[in-house]
Write a protein that holds these residues in place. Sequence first.
Motif, short mmCIF file in Angstrom:
data_model
loop_
_atom_site.label_atom_id
_atom_site.label_comp_id
_atom_site.label_asym_id
_atom_site.label_seq_id
_atom_site.Cartn_x
_atom_site.Cartn_y
_atom_site.Cartn_z
N GLU A 1 -2.11 2.12 4.33
CA GLU A 1 -1.84 3.29 3.51
C GLU A 1 -1.71 4.55 4.35
O GLU A 1 -1.16 5.55 3.89
N ALA B 1 0.85 -1.19 0.00
CA ALA B 1 0.00 0.00 0.00
C ALA B 1 0.87 1.23 0.00
O ALA B 1 1.72 1.39 0.85
N THR C 1 1.00 5.71 -1.01
CA THR C 1 0.21 6.90 -0.87
C THR C 1 -0.88 6.93 -1.93
O THR C 1 -0.62 6.69 -3.11
#
Length: 275
Positions: free
Chosen positions: A233, A5, A7
């Motif tokens: 994230e 994950a 940005t």
Amino acid sequence: MPTRAGTPPADRPEPEPLIEARGLSRVYRRPRTSLLRPGAAVHALRDVSLTVGRGERYGIVGESGSGKSTLLRLLCALDRPTAGTIAFDGRPVTGRPERSLRFLRENLQIVFQDPMSSLDPRMRVRDLVAEPLVALGLPVGGRVAELLDAVGLPAGAADRYPHQFSGGQRQRIAIARALAPRPKALVADEPVSALDVSVRGQILNLLADLVDELGLTLVFVSHDLSVVRHVCETVAVMHQGEIVESGPVDEVWAAPAHPYTRALLEAVPTLEEWT
């Protein structure tokens, strides 16, 4: 190992909030040492606020005693805050009696750190996985077999007991159990820290794949920022009962702004060293 994950793209809209906490504080009292004075106050959380968007993978990281486990218990309504509010899917959680929290129990499930202590050793796997459905009055049907297949266990596992499995397999059972009522959100409390190094990556990948496949919101608690980076994230770094830094996990990893975050990155082994 590459991260799972990163940005989110800059043009992705902000997700709709699913879990919202505002101004959470939790104060405990030590046992009194005098008949004239109450026990000393211990501030486990101090004015913590966070928002977890629907479908987001949100990591909470910090060392033992940082307040992350206390925060987790409050978010799951297993404890009550001294101050502050919590809402789930727009509905208030704080201040409600347990009998009115069915909506939370159905839609937010937990995977605990040690599967051996969270699974009743006297129950067969089929009964363990079905237990949340029975408790909530939901149909069982073929759900147990479906869940065992989803977590990579054979159908024959349903008739066995927890002690007959390895640590990684027991955690798979715990994940299946948490998914049974089809929750909207999954909370994972240090889900790989009690496992052998050789199987940690497998369980992390399983969690990440299931979250993606089922469209779940994930709140992942760990002491290791490299583990959080693998599945999340967004990250919030906790220290001494406060969130000292938060943001996209890759940005925090690449350029930590707080000294404590930098210390975490320097002190812990990376996931690459496990595999």
